[in-house]
Design an enzyme around this catalytic site. Structure first.
Site, short mmCIF file in Angstrom:
data_model
loop_
_atom_site.label_atom_id
_atom_site.label_comp_id
_atom_site.label_asym_id
_atom_site.label_seq_id
_atom_site.Cartn_x
_atom_site.Cartn_y
_atom_site.Cartn_z
N CYS A 1 -26.44 10.82 9.77
CA CYS A 1 -26.56 9.41 9.37
C CYS A 1 -26.33 9.26 7.87
CB CYS A 1 -27.95 8.89 9.75
SG CYS A 1 -28.34 7.30 8.99
N CYS B 1 -29.77 8.10 6.06
CA CYS B 1 -31.00 8.89 6.05
C CYS B 1 -31.17 9.57 4.68
CB CYS B 1 -30.96 9.95 7.15
SG CYS B 1 -31.57 9.35 8.75
N HIS C 1 -35.22 6.89 10.50
CA HIS C 1 -34.02 6.51 11.23
C HIS C 1 -34.32 5.80 12.55
CE1 HIS C 1 -29.72 7.08 12.21
NE2 HIS C 1 -30.13 7.30 13.45
N ASN D 1 -27.33 -7.15 9.95
CA ASN D 1 -26.54 -7.12 11.18
C ASN D 1 -27.18 -6.06 12.02
OD1 ASN D 1 -24.40 -8.76 11.54
ND2 ASN D 1 -22.91 -7.38 10.58
N SER E 1 -22.71 -0.72 12.20
CA SER E 1 -22.13 0.62 12.31
C SER E 1 -23.17 1.71 12.49
CB SER E 1 -21.29 0.90 11.07
OG SER E 1 -22.11 0.83 9.91
N HIS F 1 -29.72 3.04 11.84
CA HIS F 1 -30.74 3.21 10.79
C HIS F 1 -31.14 1.82 10.26
CE1 HIS F 1 -32.57 6.00 7.73
NE2 HIS F 1 -32.83 4.80 7.24
N HIS G 1 -31.46 -1.14 8.28
CA HIS G 1 -30.88 -1.51 6.99
C HIS G 1 -30.30 -2.91 7.03
CE1 HIS G 1 -27.23 -0.47 9.17
NE2 HIS G 1 -26.55 -1.11 8.25
N GLN H 1 -27.85 -5.81 4.33
CA GLN H 1 -26.87 -5.85 3.24
C GLN H 1 -27.12 -7.03 2.32
OE1 GLN H 1 -22.75 -5.08 4.01
NE2 GLN H 1 -23.13 -4.69 6.18
P1 H2U Z 1 -23.27 -2.54 8.94
O1 H2U Z 1 -24.69 -2.23 9.05
O2 H2U Z 1 -23.02 -4.02 9.17
O3 H2U Z 1 -22.45 -1.70 9.83
O4 H2U Z 1 -22.83 -2.21 7.46
C1 H2U Z 1 -23.11 -0.97 6.85
C2 H2U Z 1 -22.51 -1.00 5.46
O5 H2U Z 1 -22.66 0.28 4.85
C3 H2U Z 1 -21.03 -1.32 5.44
O6 H2U Z 1 -20.83 -2.47 4.67
C4 H2U Z 1 -21.53 0.56 4.08
C5 H2U Z 1 -20.39 -0.10 4.80
O7 H2U Z 1 -19.38 -0.47 3.88
N1 H2U Z 1 -21.40 2.01 3.91
C6 H2U Z 1 -21.53 2.57 2.66
O8 H2U Z 1 -21.70 1.85 1.68
N2 H2U Z 1 -21.49 3.94 2.53
C7 H2U Z 1 -21.27 4.79 3.57
O9 H2U Z 1 -21.28 5.97 3.39
C8 H2U Z 1 -20.98 4.26 4.92
C9 H2U Z 1 -21.16 2.80 5.10
ZN ZN Z 2 -30.59 7.42 9.38
#
Ligand code: H2U
Ligand code: ZN
Length: 348
Positions: free
Chosen positions: A52, A55, A115, A155, A163, A166, A168, A170
């Site tokens: 992840c 994490c 996580h 989201n 994606s 975990h 989180h 934004q």
């Molecule tokens: P989602 O939770 O909507 O999938 O968005 C996760 C965000 O995390 C996404 O905007 C960022 C992606 O650009 N990200 C990072 O900043 N670093 C990473 O290593 C993977 C994902």
């Molecule tokens: Zn995680």
């Protein structure tokens, strides 16, 4: 002819925040549904996932390594949709080709090092930490002279394009106030000018008095299905006190916001006995240095699920071309959510 009944007859409802209409077709909820009803298998996730990117201690896609954080963790999005150092400029040709360079800052907020959790499974003190981080980030990012709006959102769930499970959210912040908050800001300012009162303060009192659209409440906040809800189980979190933004919240109001988020998330999970997907966001006043007396802080939760963990609402056909529509009334959706246990299904 029968007298008009909101629970029976097709009608339009007005959203005073966006000044758009929603078509409601309550008579259709009576049609038989023969789709699948089976429950998906319960998801068990480890507290730590070595693969992840959120994490503690793990490497992210950009090559950076997360610290061994113990509570929350904020970092600049490695693939930010907006960047702070975009050159100024634009295009304007015959009023038809119009473009403007847009600067901004995008961050990712990890809610917990664990996580396996979601807001519905985190304790109120942990969610309170998230509320504090949201408020701190609003102050810090909003203080940049070129940032006029700080949009905090989460989201949740693969179905929403998230994606990573975990916990989180934004933060995207821009040089211009984005469309949705700009529309809501105008509607609130017009209402204040016309009525001499705040739109959402008035709405809060009305909904509190009616009670039929409330999902859960505490001393400072209510979660309700708004009268004009579009998504089947759409809700809004509204504060009792008139406040423009998260940093205005007093300590006990932050605890209360954490509590209402937890209460609502638990009821959502209990609806179909799954980790309920949604897009959640905070709407607060712009950070453009102006006074915004009409702005009333609130949160929107837009979940896509309709009838079960597998049946999702799509905005297609008439909804894309003409007008959003729903079958389940806001009152019926609120009644279902309100009636669900306040303890998550796997802990009952
Ligand atoms: P989602 O939770 O909507 O999938 O968005 C996760 C965000 O995390 C996404 O905007 C960022 C992606 O650009 N990200 C990072 O900043 N670093 C990473 O290593 C993977 C994902
Ligand atoms: Zn995680």
């Amino acid at each position: 002819m029968a007298t008009f009944d909101l629970a029976e007859h097709p009608h339009r409802r007005f959203n005073p925040l966006t000044r758009q209409w929603i078509l409601v077709s309550p008579h259709r909820t009576k049609r038989p549904w023969q789709g699948q009803q089976e429950k998906p298998p319960r998801e068990v996730r480890p507290a730590y996932d070595p693969s992840c990117y959120l994490c503690p201690g793990n490497e992210r896609a950009g090559g950076a390594r997360n610290p061994h954080y113990a509570e929350t963790f904020v970092f600049d999005n490695d693939f930010g949709a907006l960047l702070p150092d975009t050159p100024t400029g634009g295009l304007e040709e015959q009023g038809l080709f119009i473009a403007q360079a847009e600067r901004g800052i995008c961050r990712v907020v990890c809610f917990s090092p664990d996580h396996s959790l979601s807001l519905a499974e985190m304790g109120t003190p942990m969610i309170r930490r998230v509320v504090d981080v949201w408020a701190e980030q609003t102050v810090e990012i909003g203080a940049r002279p070129f940032i006029r709006y700080v949009q905090i959102f989460e989201n949740k769930g693969e179905i929403m394009g998230c994606s990573n499970p975990h916990p989180h959210g934004q933060i995207w912040s821009n040089e211009t106030v984005p469309q949705e908050p700009a529309i809501e800001g105008e509607a609130q300012a017009d209402y204040l000018a016309r009525e001499g009162r705040c739109l959402l303060c008035d709405y809060y009192r009305l909904e509190e008095a009616r009670g039929e659209r409330l999902v859960c409440t505490n001393a400072h906040f209510m979660a309700l299905v708004p009268f004009w809800a579009t998504w089947p189980f759409e809700t809004m979190i509204l504060g009792r006190r008139h406040m423009g933004a998260l940093p205005d919240l007093a300590a006990e109001e932050r605890d209360a916001l954490a509590d209402i988020l937890r209460q609502l998330a638990v009821r959502y999970d209990n609806l179909f006995e799954v980790s309920f997907p949604y897009t959640m966001g905070v709407h607060q006043q712009p950070t453009d240095g102006q006074a915004h007396p009409a702005w009333h802080l609130h949160l929107h939760l837009y979940p896509p699920l309709l009838r079960s963990a597998t049946v999702k609402k799509f905005m297609v056909g008439y909804e894309m071309l003409a007008n959003p529509q729903r079958d389940l009334t806001a009152e019926a959706a609120a009644e279902r959510l309100r009636g669900l246990p306040a303890v998550r299904f796997d802990r009952q």
